[in-house]
Design an enzyme around this catalytic site. Structure first.
Site, PDB file in Angstrom:
ATOM      1  N   CYS A   1     -14.085 -46.726 -28.102  1.00  0.00           N
ATOM      2  CA  CYS A   1     -14.188 -45.728 -27.044  1.00  0.00           C
ATOM      3  C   CYS A   1     -14.926 -44.496 -27.537  1.00  0.00           C
ATOM      4  O   CYS A   1     -15.321 -44.414 -28.690  1.00  0.00           O
ATOM      5  CB  CYS A   1     -12.800 -45.320 -26.574  1.00  0.00           C
ATOM      6  SG  CYS A   1     -11.862 -44.578 -27.917  1.00  0.00           S
TER       7      CYS A   1
ATOM      8  N   ASP B   1     -11.731 -82.524 -40.842  1.00  0.00           N
ATOM      9  CA  ASP B   1     -11.459 -82.288 -42.251  1.00  0.00           C
ATOM     10  C   ASP B   1     -10.038 -81.744 -42.320  1.00  0.00           C
ATOM     11  O   ASP B   1      -9.538 -81.213 -41.331  1.00  0.00           O
ATOM     12  CB  ASP B   1     -12.481 -81.279 -42.776  1.00  0.00           C
ATOM     13  CG  ASP B   1     -12.112 -80.750 -44.135  1.00  0.00           C
ATOM     14  OD1 ASP B   1     -11.828 -81.577 -45.014  1.00  0.00           O
ATOM     15  OD2 ASP B   1     -12.117 -79.528 -44.317  1.00  0.00           O
TER      16      ASP B   1
ATOM     17  N   ASP C   1     -18.140 -80.646 -46.541  1.00  0.00           N
ATOM     18  CA  ASP C   1     -18.278 -81.134 -45.167  1.00  0.00           C
ATOM     19  C   ASP C   1     -19.683 -80.921 -44.610  1.00  0.00           C
ATOM     20  O   ASP C   1     -20.035 -81.492 -43.593  1.00  0.00           O
ATOM     21  CB  ASP C   1     -17.306 -80.390 -44.234  1.00  0.00           C
ATOM     22  CG  ASP C   1     -15.862 -80.570 -44.656  1.00  0.00           C
ATOM     23  OD1 ASP C   1     -15.500 -81.715 -44.953  1.00  0.00           O
ATOM     24  OD2 ASP C   1     -15.139 -79.566 -44.693  1.00  0.00           O
TER      25      ASP C   1
ATOM     26  N   CYS D   1     -13.458 -42.793 -30.536  1.00  0.00           N
ATOM     27  CA  CYS D   1     -13.755 -43.439 -31.810  1.00  0.00           C
ATOM     28  C   CYS D   1     -15.135 -43.024 -32.313  1.00  0.00           C
ATOM     29  O   CYS D   1     -15.313 -42.705 -33.487  1.00  0.00           O
ATOM     30  CB  CYS D   1     -13.728 -44.961 -31.663  1.00  0.00           C
ATOM     31  SG  CYS D   1     -12.174 -45.598 -31.085  1.00  0.00           S
TER      32      CYS D   1
ATOM     33  N   ASP E   1     -15.067 -77.245 -42.761  1.00  0.00           N
ATOM     34  CA  ASP E   1     -15.357 -75.875 -43.185  1.00  0.00           C
ATOM     35  C   ASP E   1     -15.948 -75.775 -44.578  1.00  0.00           C
ATOM     36  O   ASP E   1     -16.595 -74.806 -44.907  1.00  0.00           O
ATOM     37  CB  ASP E   1     -14.083 -75.025 -43.127  1.00  0.00           C
ATOM     38  CG  ASP E   1     -13.115 -75.412 -44.233  1.00  0.00           C
ATOM     39  OD1 ASP E   1     -13.072 -76.600 -44.575  1.00  0.00           O
ATOM     40  OD2 ASP E   1     -12.435 -74.520 -44.746  1.00  0.00           O
TER      41      ASP E   1
END
Lengths: 743, 46
Positions: free
Chosen positions: A37, A456, A638, A40, A634
């Site tokens: 905002c 995985d 993989d 901030c 991940d």
């Protein structure tokens, strides 16, 4: 994924990210969390500007990026991150690189094309409305004057604004393919030429308004598409920026300085503190510790290393600081071999033809043949009819050409060009809000076809973090926890977590690869592996990770650990099954550990101890069976399988190589968004199909009218904008439907 | 219809001014942070 939570991994040193800008100031770019905002912005910017020496501080709220500039030497980069921390914002330094700039340029270029097309469309419409409404009353001279003015605006504007289509069409034609941009480009060029010819001959119909409006609509679609992909790309890059590894380089004099991983040279000596990631492949020079290699192998238990042992980029140092010597640069580290595998995998994917291109392959020849037939029909038709005895005069080449062009304009794939992108923009936008980043529309189409999911285990199905198995003696647990609290070892941390807060043993000594020993209240205690703490006990058969605790002469106690599943793992597997999708689990971890996870998640089909090559083989075998596998993983082990699967997904915690090999990236701890991604992809496919069917229907009605010579510029303008709106509205249905499973 | 000699250039000119304005705002970076811009108007500069 790693045992260690991201927050506990050593944060990258901001020193390494400081760059000198053109004005001679030092600049640091930071990703700031939690700013949303005006207050901030004001708090952050004014506090930083109040620091002496800070020349500029600017927060971009859309990208959550903060750029701080200061006079060289005036401010310590640490002071900036500390100041932000005090204000209550977690900030991470990152390297903006040059990727961002390039992407922005493309967006800006599209906006310029869009603005020019919009300007031309509106101005020409101003001249076209009088022509339409003054039908029969307006003199020929006035009409031709208005046509000329329109031409002067339309010719340069459309040649400029149609560049994205020309370029894409040219690229497609060069490899002998036809995409949607080929008929678009052709229609633009032909419409302009014919309208100019018509204007010169003071004719009635010129299509300058239609063609600029068409470009305006199409460019809106292009820009939206670009912006969403850009958003997903930026978010994916932010995730990676957060896990960029910096290293502490030790020079000959023993001075330590922070460097970016990519600046490390072979032979550099690097200090690895506990919690630090290994930036490049290397050899341990001094010290012994334990490394979490789950990203590389899928193995959940840490590996013990000592001087002379090789370690690989992607591992995380868990317990003791060590000194390593780099044996490869980042681009030559283990990743390099991997990127070759990824490339090979992606080539096998290149055979996939997008829905829109499949439609184009059908559509282009039909439309162009129809236009040619219209021309020939009007040119030769009267002659043939005369031969058959009818009394009909020739209409001439000009009318024949006008009608042929009318066919091209009315069928110009305004709706067709928007049909698929509009759906994909809405679908990726919706998934983006749910924390699922879709890299391309192409990926969404492949995701819709998926019928098998290969998961995985470590870090994908599980959190990659061990949890204490229940049923242990409470007093032994409390006693062991005093030792466990002194260590960063994942099993110690799990034990300490289970015991809650409590006292810490003083003078505890941690022996890497062995365990912890301490004297508590005059009693010698040991916590660690069996050989260290309880050498007389026999090996347990269940294959679970374990710690043994010996308290003086009392019988040793065993603590067993399992890697905890993601909270919604079982629910996700069930949801996938309900959608007719087969689920398999394939992991590099020990078969016993994989079996436990598979049982808990409800997966019947699993295999353990798989090497990266085995995963690729499994995916290839599935594809050979004619199935469409989605690989979810991940780790580095993989990445190759991710690249060669029909579609692929990885969690936001995945290594860079895996994320870049994936079609979609899922942020957060839940797996369920994967199911929503598949649902949305399937719904998007249905919407795209409907849109294509609608476009076909529209063309079936409009094309014969145009061929018969009934088309006027007014009808063309109405038909084009009407059909574009229908497909856009249909795409927007995706925004609201099928949300029942959440909330 | 002589009035068109003035009206047409005037219309095109106004359109071109709008286009030039858009290009200027694009180059000035006004589309870089659409989210922040709406909040910044609330910040008081003493």
């Amino acid at each position: 994924m790693a045992f260690v939570e991201p927050i506990e991994v050593a944060r990258p040193d901001p020193d390494a990210f400081v760059r000198r800008d053109a004005t001679g100031n030092d600049v640091l770019e930071l990703l700031v969390k939690g700013a949303k905002c005006a207050a901030c912005i004001k708090k952050i910017e004014s506090n930083l500007l109040a620091m002496s020496g800070v020349a500029d501080a600017r927060l971009n709220l859309s990208t959550a990026r903060l750029s701080v500039a200061w006079k060289p030497g005036a401010v310590q980069p640490h002071a900036i991150t500390d100041a932000l921390q005090r204000l209550g914002y977690a900030a991470t330094a990152f390297d903006p690189g040059d990727v961002k700039r390039q992407a922005d340029d493309e967006g800006r270029k599209l906006l310029r094309y869009l603005a020019v097309a919009g300007f031309a469309a509106m101005n020409i419409m101003m001249f076209s409305v009088p022509i339409w409404s003054g039908q029969g009353e307006m003199g020929e001279g006035t009409r031709t004057l208005l046509h000329w003015v329109s031409a002067l605006i339309a010719i340069p504007a459309s040649l400029y604004a149609a560049q994205p289509f020309f370029q894409s069409a040219w690229r497609a034609l060069r490899i002998r393919r036809a995409n949607m941009d080929v008929p678009i480009s052709l229609a633009v060029l032909l419409t302009i030429s014919v309208s100019v010819a018509e204007t010169i001959q003071q004719g009635e119909h010129a299509y300058f308004d239609g063609i600029t409006m068409l470009l305006f609509f199409l460019l809106i679609g292009r820009y939206l598409d670009h912006r969403l992909r850009e958003q997903a790309r930026t978010a994916a890059r932010d995730l990676l920026a957060l896990q960029v590894v910096t290293a502490s380089r030790v020079d000959k004099n023993g001075n330590v300085s922070a460097v970016l991983a990519r600046d490390i040279e072979v032979g550099d000596r690097l200090q690895l503190s506990a919690g630090a990631g290994v930036p490049v492949d290397g050899v341990i020079v001094d010290g012994a510790s334990e490394f979490d290699c789950s990203m590389l192998t899928g193995e959940t238990l840490p590996q013990t290393v000592k001087p002379g042992d090789r370690i690989f980029a992607g591992a995380i140092n868990l317990t003791q600081p060590v000194l390593m010597r780099a044996t490869a640069r980042t681009q030559d580290s283990t990743l390099a071999e991997l990127s070759r595998l990824i490339e090979a995998g992606e080539q096998s994917r290149a055979t996939f033809v997008r829905l829109a291109d499949r439609a184009a392959a059908l559509y282009v020849p039909v439309v162009h043949t129809l236009a040619a037939l219209t021309f020939l029909g009007w040119l030769l038709g009267p002659m043939l009819l005369r031969l058959a005895g009818f009394d009909i005069a020739d209409v001439g080449a000009r009318i024949a050409l006008m009608n042929a062009v009318a066919v091209l304009i009315i069928t110009c794939p305004c709706a067709l060009g928007l049909a698929v992108p509009a759906v994909q923009v809405v679908a990726t936008g919706r998934l983006f809000k749910r924390g699922v980043l879709v890299k391309s529309g192409n990926a969404l189409e492949r995701l819709a076809q998926v019928d098998t999911v290969v998961l995985d285990k470590t870090g994908t199905l599980t959190l990659g973090r061990p949890r204490l198995v229940g049923g242990v003696d409470a007093s032994a647990l409390q006693s062991a926890a005093t030792l466990a609290r002194t260590s960063r070892h994942p099993l110690s941390r799990a034990l300490a977590e289970a015991a809650g807060s409590g006292p810490v043993a003083s003078g505890a000594i941690e022996r890497p690869g062995e365990g912890i020993e301490a004297v508590v209240d005059g009693v010698a205690c040991r916590l660690g592996r069996r050989a260290f703490a309880a050498p007389l006990e026999t090996d347990a058969p269940d294959g679970e990770a374990e710690l043994w605790y010996a308290h003086g002469d009392a019988a040793p106690v065993r603590f067993a650990f399992v890697d905890s599943l993601r909270a919604d793992a079982a629910q996700t597997i069930q949801a996938l099954g309900a959608r007719g999708i087969t689920v398999e689990l394939i992991s590099g971890d020990r078969p016993a550990a994989v079996a436990v996870a598979a049982r808990a998640a409800g997966i019947g089909d699993w295999s353990g101890g798989a090497a990266p090559g085995d995963k690729v083989d499994r995916i290839t075998a599935l594809r050979a069976q004619g199935r469409y596998p989605l690989m979810v993983g991940d780790g580095l082990n993989d990445a190759a399988a991710l690249a060669c699967a029909h579609a692929s997904a990885s969690p936001g915690t995945a290594l860079e190589a895996s994320q870049s090999a994936s079609d979609i990236v899922i942020q957060g701890a839940a797996l369920m968004p994967l199911v929503e991604a598949i649902d949305v992809a399937r719904a998007a496919k249905a919407r795209a199909r409907e849109n294509l069917q609608f476009s076909a229907l529209y063309n079936l009605i409009a094309a014969p009218l145009a061929a018969a010579g009934f088309l006027t510029p007014l009808i063309a303008a109405l038909a084009m904008s009407g059909s574009s709106m229908v497909v856009t509205l249909n795409a927007l249905r995706l925004q609201i439907e099928g949300r029942s499973w959440t909330s | 219809m002589d009035i068109m000699i003035f009206l047409i250039p005037a219309a095109v000119f106004m359109g071109a001014v709008g286009l030039a304005g858009f290009f200027w705002s694009l180059r000035a970076g006004q589309y870089e942070d659409l989210e922040g811009a709406k909040h910044r108007i609330l910040i008081d500069d003493e």
